[in-house]
Design a protein around this motif. Sequence first.
Motif, PDB file in Angstrom:
ATOM      1  N   ASN A 167     -23.429  30.407  -4.208  1.00  0.00           N
ATOM      2  CA  ASN A 167     -23.856  29.624  -3.048  1.00  0.00           C
ATOM      3  C   ASN A 167     -25.038  28.726  -3.372  1.00  0.00           C
ATOM      4  OD1 ASN A 167     -21.905  30.924  -1.536  1.00  0.00           O
ATOM      5  ND2 ASN A 167     -23.313  32.438  -0.727  1.00  0.00           N
ATOM      6  N   SER A 168     -26.064  29.293  -3.992  1.00  0.00           N
ATOM      7  CA  SER A 168     -27.271  28.508  -4.252  1.00  0.00           C
ATOM      8  C   SER A 168     -27.268  27.859  -5.629  1.00  0.00           C
ATOM      9  CB  SER A 168     -28.515  29.386  -4.096  1.00  0.00           C
ATOM     10  OG  SER A 168     -28.513  30.413  -5.069  1.00  0.00           O
ATOM     11  N   LYS A 169     -26.232  28.152  -6.419  1.00  0.00           N
ATOM     12  CA  LYS A 169     -26.104  27.569  -7.758  1.00  0.00           C
ATOM     13  C   LYS A 169     -27.302  27.912  -8.646  1.00  0.00           C
ATOM     14  CE  LYS A 169     -22.613  24.625  -6.414  1.00  0.00           C
ATOM     15  NZ  LYS A 169     -21.831  25.541  -5.640  1.00  0.00           N
ATOM     16  N   HIS A 170     -27.747  29.181  -8.556  1.00  0.00           N
ATOM     17  CA  HIS A 170     -28.869  29.652  -9.366  1.00  0.00           C
ATOM     18  C   HIS A 170     -28.415  30.758 -10.313  1.00  0.00           C
ATOM     19  CE1 HIS A 170     -31.565  27.886  -6.220  1.00  0.00           C
ATOM     20  NE2 HIS A 170     -32.215  27.566  -7.314  1.00  0.00           N
ATOM     21  N   ILE A 171     -29.018  30.772 -11.479  1.00  0.00           N
ATOM     22  CA  ILE A 171     -28.847  31.869 -12.430  1.00  0.00           C
ATOM     23  C   ILE A 171     -30.233  32.453 -12.661  1.00  0.00           C
ATOM     24  CG2 ILE A 171     -28.177  32.516 -14.769  1.00  0.00           C
ATOM     25  CD1 ILE A 171     -26.173  30.208 -14.729  1.00  0.00           C
ATOM     26  N   LYS A 172     -30.337  33.780 -12.520  1.00  0.00           N
ATOM     27  CA  LYS A 172     -31.621  34.465 -12.652  1.00  0.00           C
ATOM     28  C   LYS A 172     -31.513  35.603 -13.652  1.00  0.00           C
ATOM     29  CE  LYS A 172     -32.891  33.621  -7.841  1.00  0.00           C
ATOM     30  NZ  LYS A 172     -33.243  34.235  -6.556  1.00  0.00           N
ATOM     31  N   ASN A 173     -32.656  35.969 -14.208  1.00  0.00           N
ATOM     32  CA  ASN A 173     -32.718  37.177 -15.017  1.00  0.00           C
ATOM     33  C   ASN A 173     -33.125  38.340 -14.101  1.00  0.00           C
ATOM     34  OD1 ASN A 173     -35.557  37.211 -14.727  1.00  0.00           O
ATOM     35  ND2 ASN A 173     -35.857  36.058 -16.611  1.00  0.00           N
ATOM     36  N   LYS A 174     -33.229  39.515 -14.658  1.00  0.00           N
ATOM     37  CA  LYS A 174     -33.517  40.691 -13.841  1.00  0.00           C
ATOM     38  C   LYS A 174     -34.855  40.571 -13.110  1.00  0.00           C
ATOM     39  CE  LYS A 174     -33.921  45.708 -13.907  1.00  0.00           C
ATOM     40  NZ  LYS A 174     -33.751  46.932 -14.714  1.00  0.00           N
ATOM     41  N   MET A 175     -35.888  40.157 -13.808  1.00  0.00           N
ATOM     42  CA  MET A 175     -37.216  40.079 -13.192  1.00  0.00           C
ATOM     43  C   MET A 175     -37.209  39.129 -11.989  1.00  0.00           C
ATOM     44  SD  MET A 175     -40.905  39.152 -14.847  1.00  0.00           S
ATOM     45  CE  MET A 175     -40.605  37.393 -14.863  1.00  0.00           C
ATOM     46  N   GLU A 176     -36.639  37.944 -12.153  1.00  0.00           N
ATOM     47  CA  GLU A 176     -36.571  36.973 -11.048  1.00  0.00           C
ATOM     48  C   GLU A 176     -35.764  37.536  -9.878  1.00  0.00           C
ATOM     49  OE1 GLU A 176     -36.416  32.676 -13.265  1.00  0.00           O
ATOM     50  OE2 GLU A 176     -34.729  34.048 -13.588  1.00  0.00           O
ATOM     51  N   TYR A 177     -34.668  38.173 -10.186  1.00  0.00           N
ATOM     52  CA  TYR A 177     -33.786  38.718  -9.159  1.00  0.00           C
ATOM     53  C   TYR A 177     -34.482  39.828  -8.363  1.00  0.00           C
ATOM     54  CZ  TYR A 177     -29.411  40.679  -7.246  1.00  0.00           C
ATOM     55  OH  TYR A 177     -28.416  41.149  -6.435  1.00  0.00           O
ATOM     56  N   ILE A 178     -35.096  40.756  -9.051  1.00  0.00           N
ATOM     57  CA  ILE A 178     -35.761  41.883  -8.379  1.00  0.00           C
ATOM     58  C   ILE A 178     -36.982  41.403  -7.600  1.00  0.00           C
ATOM     59  CG2 ILE A 178     -36.918  44.114  -8.720  1.00  0.00           C
ATOM     60  CD1 ILE A 178     -33.778  44.054  -9.139  1.00  0.00           C
ATOM     61  N   GLU A 179     -37.706  40.431  -8.112  1.00  0.00           N
ATOM     62  CA  GLU A 179     -38.863  39.885  -7.375  1.00  0.00           C
ATOM     63  C   GLU A 179     -38.434  39.331  -6.020  1.00  0.00           C
ATOM     64  OE1 GLU A 179     -42.203  40.011  -7.879  1.00  0.00           O
ATOM     65  OE2 GLU A 179     -41.712  41.327  -9.568  1.00  0.00           O
ATOM     66  N   GLY A 180     -37.265  38.719  -5.968  1.00  0.00           N
ATOM     67  CA  GLY A 180     -36.741  38.227  -4.695  1.00  0.00           C
ATOM     68  C   GLY A 180     -36.532  39.351  -3.697  1.00  0.00           C
ATOM     69  N   TYR A 181     -36.035  40.482  -4.171  1.00  0.00           N
ATOM     70  CA  TYR A 181     -35.840  41.635  -3.288  1.00  0.00           C
ATOM     71  C   TYR A 181     -37.165  42.248  -2.862  1.00  0.00           C
ATOM     72  CZ  TYR A 181     -30.839  41.585  -3.339  1.00  0.00           C
ATOM     73  OH  TYR A 181     -29.538  41.209  -3.136  1.00  0.00           O
ATOM     74  N   LYS A 182     -38.129  42.297  -3.761  1.00  0.00           N
ATOM     75  CA  LYS A 182     -39.459  42.809  -3.388  1.00  0.00           C
ATOM     76  C   LYS A 182     -40.006  42.009  -2.217  1.00  0.00           C
ATOM     77  CE  LYS A 182     -41.258  44.509  -7.781  1.00  0.00           C
ATOM     78  NZ  LYS A 182     -42.314  44.319  -8.798  1.00  0.00           N
TER      79      LYS A 182
END
Length: 171
Positions: free
Chosen positions: A64-79
Amino acid sequence: MKPLYSFFVCIFLFATHAAKAQNHETLKSINLEVWSSFTKAYETLDFNLFASIHSDSLIRISGNSKHIKNKMEYIEGYKSWWKDASLNQTISFRFLERIQNGEKASERGIYKLTQNAKTSDEKSYYGKFHVIHIKENGVWKILVDYDSNENDSINESSYQSAFAIDDFSKF
Protein backbone atom coordinates in the motif's frame (compact mmCIF):
# COMPACT_ATOMS: atom_id res chain seq x y z
CA MET A 1 3.43 -59.57 -10.25
CA LYS A 2 0.27 -58.70 -8.34
CA PRO A 3 1.91 -58.99 -4.86
CA LEU A 4 4.74 -56.70 -5.98
CA TYR A 5 2.24 -54.12 -7.27
CA SER A 6 0.30 -54.29 -3.99
CA PHE A 7 3.54 -53.83 -2.05
CA PHE A 8 4.40 -50.62 -3.96
CA VAL A 9 0.88 -49.26 -3.56
CA CYS A 10 1.09 -49.84 0.22
CA ILE A 11 4.51 -48.14 0.40
CA PHE A 12 3.19 -45.16 -1.59
CA LEU A 13 0.12 -44.80 0.67
CA PHE A 14 2.21 -45.08 3.83
CA ALA A 15 4.72 -42.49 2.59
CA THR A 16 1.93 -40.10 1.57
CA HIS A 17 0.24 -40.42 4.97
CA ALA A 18 3.54 -39.94 6.83
CA ALA A 19 4.37 -36.83 4.75
CA LYS A 20 0.94 -35.29 5.46
CA ALA A 21 1.29 -35.97 9.19
CA GLN A 22 4.74 -34.35 9.20
CA ASN A 23 3.39 -31.40 7.20
CA HIS A 24 0.55 -30.92 9.69
CA GLU A 25 2.97 -31.02 12.63
CA THR A 26 5.13 -28.35 10.99
CA LEU A 27 2.10 -26.14 10.34
CA LYS A 28 1.04 -26.57 13.99
CA SER A 29 4.53 -25.42 15.02
CA ILE A 30 4.31 -22.36 12.77
CA ASN A 31 0.87 -21.56 14.20
CA LEU A 32 2.20 -21.79 17.75
CA GLU A 33 5.55 -20.07 17.28
CA VAL A 34 4.48 -17.34 14.84
CA TRP A 35 0.75 -16.78 14.43
CA SER A 36 -0.29 -17.29 18.06
CA SER A 37 2.43 -14.90 19.24
CA PHE A 38 1.59 -12.44 16.46
CA THR A 39 -2.03 -12.34 17.59
CA LYS A 40 -1.10 -12.05 21.28
CA ALA A 41 1.32 -9.20 20.53
CA TYR A 42 -1.43 -7.28 18.70
CA GLU A 43 -3.94 -7.82 21.49
CA THR A 44 -1.54 -6.91 24.32
CA LEU A 45 0.36 -4.20 22.40
CA ASP A 46 3.60 -6.05 23.18
CA PHE A 47 6.19 -4.85 20.66
CA ASN A 48 8.90 -7.00 22.31
CA LEU A 49 6.86 -10.15 21.68
CA PHE A 50 6.13 -8.87 18.17
CA ALA A 51 9.84 -8.30 17.53
CA SER A 52 10.69 -11.81 18.80
CA ILE A 53 8.74 -13.54 16.01
CA HIS A 54 10.69 -11.72 13.28
CA SER A 55 14.17 -12.60 12.06
CA ASP A 56 16.84 -9.98 12.61
CA SER A 57 17.21 -10.10 8.80
CA LEU A 58 13.52 -9.20 8.29
CA ILE A 59 12.47 -7.59 5.03
CA ARG A 60 9.09 -5.91 5.46
CA ILE A 61 7.25 -4.72 2.35
CA SER A 62 4.06 -2.69 2.38
CA GLY A 63 2.36 -2.80 -0.99
CA ASN A 64 0.00 0.00 0.00
CA SER A 65 2.62 2.54 1.01
CA LYS A 66 5.31 1.20 -1.33
CA HIS A 67 7.86 1.01 1.51
CA ILE A 68 10.49 -1.59 2.31
CA LYS A 69 11.77 -1.64 5.90
CA ASN A 70 14.24 -3.60 7.95
CA LYS A 71 13.35 -5.06 11.34
CA MET A 72 14.40 -2.03 13.38
CA GLU A 73 12.35 0.41 11.27
CA TYR A 74 9.36 -1.91 11.29
CA ILE A 75 9.35 -2.51 15.05
CA GLU A 76 9.90 1.20 15.80
CA GLY A 77 6.65 1.89 13.96
CA TYR A 78 4.82 -0.51 16.26
CA LYS A 79 6.43 0.99 19.37
CA SER A 80 5.01 4.35 18.33
CA TRP A 81 1.59 3.01 17.29
CA TRP A 82 1.13 0.86 20.39
CA LYS A 83 1.98 3.65 22.86
CA ASP A 84 -1.77 4.26 23.12
CA ALA A 85 -2.58 1.76 25.88
CA SER A 86 -6.31 2.20 25.24
CA LEU A 87 -5.98 0.69 21.76
CA ASN A 88 -8.33 -2.29 21.56
CA GLN A 89 -7.53 -4.57 18.64
CA THR A 90 -7.25 -8.13 17.48
CA ILE A 91 -5.90 -9.73 14.36
CA SER A 92 -6.67 -13.09 12.77
CA PHE A 93 -5.43 -14.99 9.77
CA ARG A 94 -6.85 -17.32 7.12
CA PHE A 95 -4.78 -19.03 4.45
CA LEU A 96 -4.76 -19.46 0.69
CA GLU A 97 -1.50 -21.40 0.50
CA ARG A 98 0.92 -22.98 2.98
CA ILE A 99 4.10 -24.58 1.66
CA GLN A 100 6.95 -25.78 3.85
CA ASN A 101 9.91 -28.14 3.87
CA GLY A 102 10.65 -28.30 7.59
CA GLU A 103 13.20 -25.46 7.56
CA LYS A 104 11.57 -22.85 5.31
CA ALA A 105 7.95 -21.98 4.67
CA SER A 106 5.89 -19.74 2.43
CA GLU A 107 2.38 -18.73 3.48
CA ARG A 108 -0.14 -16.60 1.64
CA GLY A 109 -3.44 -15.54 3.10
CA ILE A 110 -5.84 -12.89 4.30
CA TYR A 111 -5.69 -11.06 7.61
CA LYS A 112 -8.46 -9.29 9.46
CA LEU A 113 -7.55 -6.52 11.88
CA THR A 114 -10.45 -5.45 14.09
CA GLN A 115 -10.34 -2.42 16.33
CA ASN A 116 -12.85 -1.68 19.10
CA ALA A 117 -14.53 -5.06 18.76
CA LYS A 118 -18.09 -5.36 20.03
CA THR A 119 -18.52 -1.60 20.37
CA SER A 120 -20.33 0.97 18.26
CA ASP A 121 -16.87 2.02 16.99
CA GLU A 122 -15.94 -1.46 15.70
CA LYS A 123 -14.00 -1.33 12.44
CA SER A 124 -12.29 -4.13 10.53
CA TYR A 125 -9.46 -3.82 8.04
CA TYR A 126 -8.37 -6.54 5.63
CA GLY A 127 -5.29 -7.32 3.62
CA LYS A 128 -3.57 -10.04 1.69
CA PHE A 129 -0.21 -11.19 3.02
CA HIS A 130 2.69 -13.34 1.88
CA VAL A 131 5.29 -14.31 4.46
CA ILE A 132 8.44 -16.37 4.20
CA HIS A 133 9.51 -18.12 7.40
CA ILE A 134 12.83 -19.65 8.32
CA LYS A 135 13.88 -21.68 11.31
CA GLU A 136 16.45 -19.89 13.44
CA ASN A 137 17.91 -21.88 16.32
CA GLY A 138 15.01 -24.33 15.99
CA VAL A 139 12.28 -21.64 16.16
CA TRP A 140 10.14 -20.35 13.27
CA LYS A 141 10.66 -16.67 12.45
CA ILE A 142 9.27 -14.34 9.80
CA LEU A 143 12.02 -13.47 7.31
CA VAL A 144 9.97 -11.67 4.64
CA ASP A 145 6.56 -10.07 5.22
CA TYR A 146 4.57 -8.48 2.41
CA ASP A 147 1.01 -7.22 2.63
CA SER A 148 -1.44 -5.11 0.68
CA ASN A 149 -5.16 -4.40 0.73
CA GLU A 150 -5.07 -4.70 -3.07
CA ASN A 151 -6.64 -1.27 -3.61
CA ASP A 152 -9.27 -1.97 -0.94
CA SER A 153 -10.47 -5.08 -2.79
CA ILE A 154 -9.80 -7.42 0.17
CA ASN A 155 -12.87 -7.72 2.40
CA GLU A 156 -14.84 -10.03 4.70
CA SER A 157 -15.80 -12.21 1.75
CA SER A 158 -12.11 -12.61 0.80
CA TYR A 159 -11.31 -13.44 4.40
CA GLN A 160 -14.07 -16.05 4.71
CA SER A 161 -13.15 -17.70 1.40
CA ALA A 162 -9.64 -18.51 2.67
CA PHE A 163 -8.97 -21.54 4.89
CA ALA A 164 -8.98 -21.44 8.69
CA ILE A 165 -5.61 -21.35 10.43
CA ASP A 166 -6.14 -24.85 11.83
CA ASP A 167 -7.58 -26.40 8.66
CA PHE A 168 -4.50 -28.39 7.66
CA SER A 169 -6.40 -30.75 5.36
CA LYS A 170 -6.16 -28.20 2.53
CA PHE A 171 -2.39 -28.13 2.70
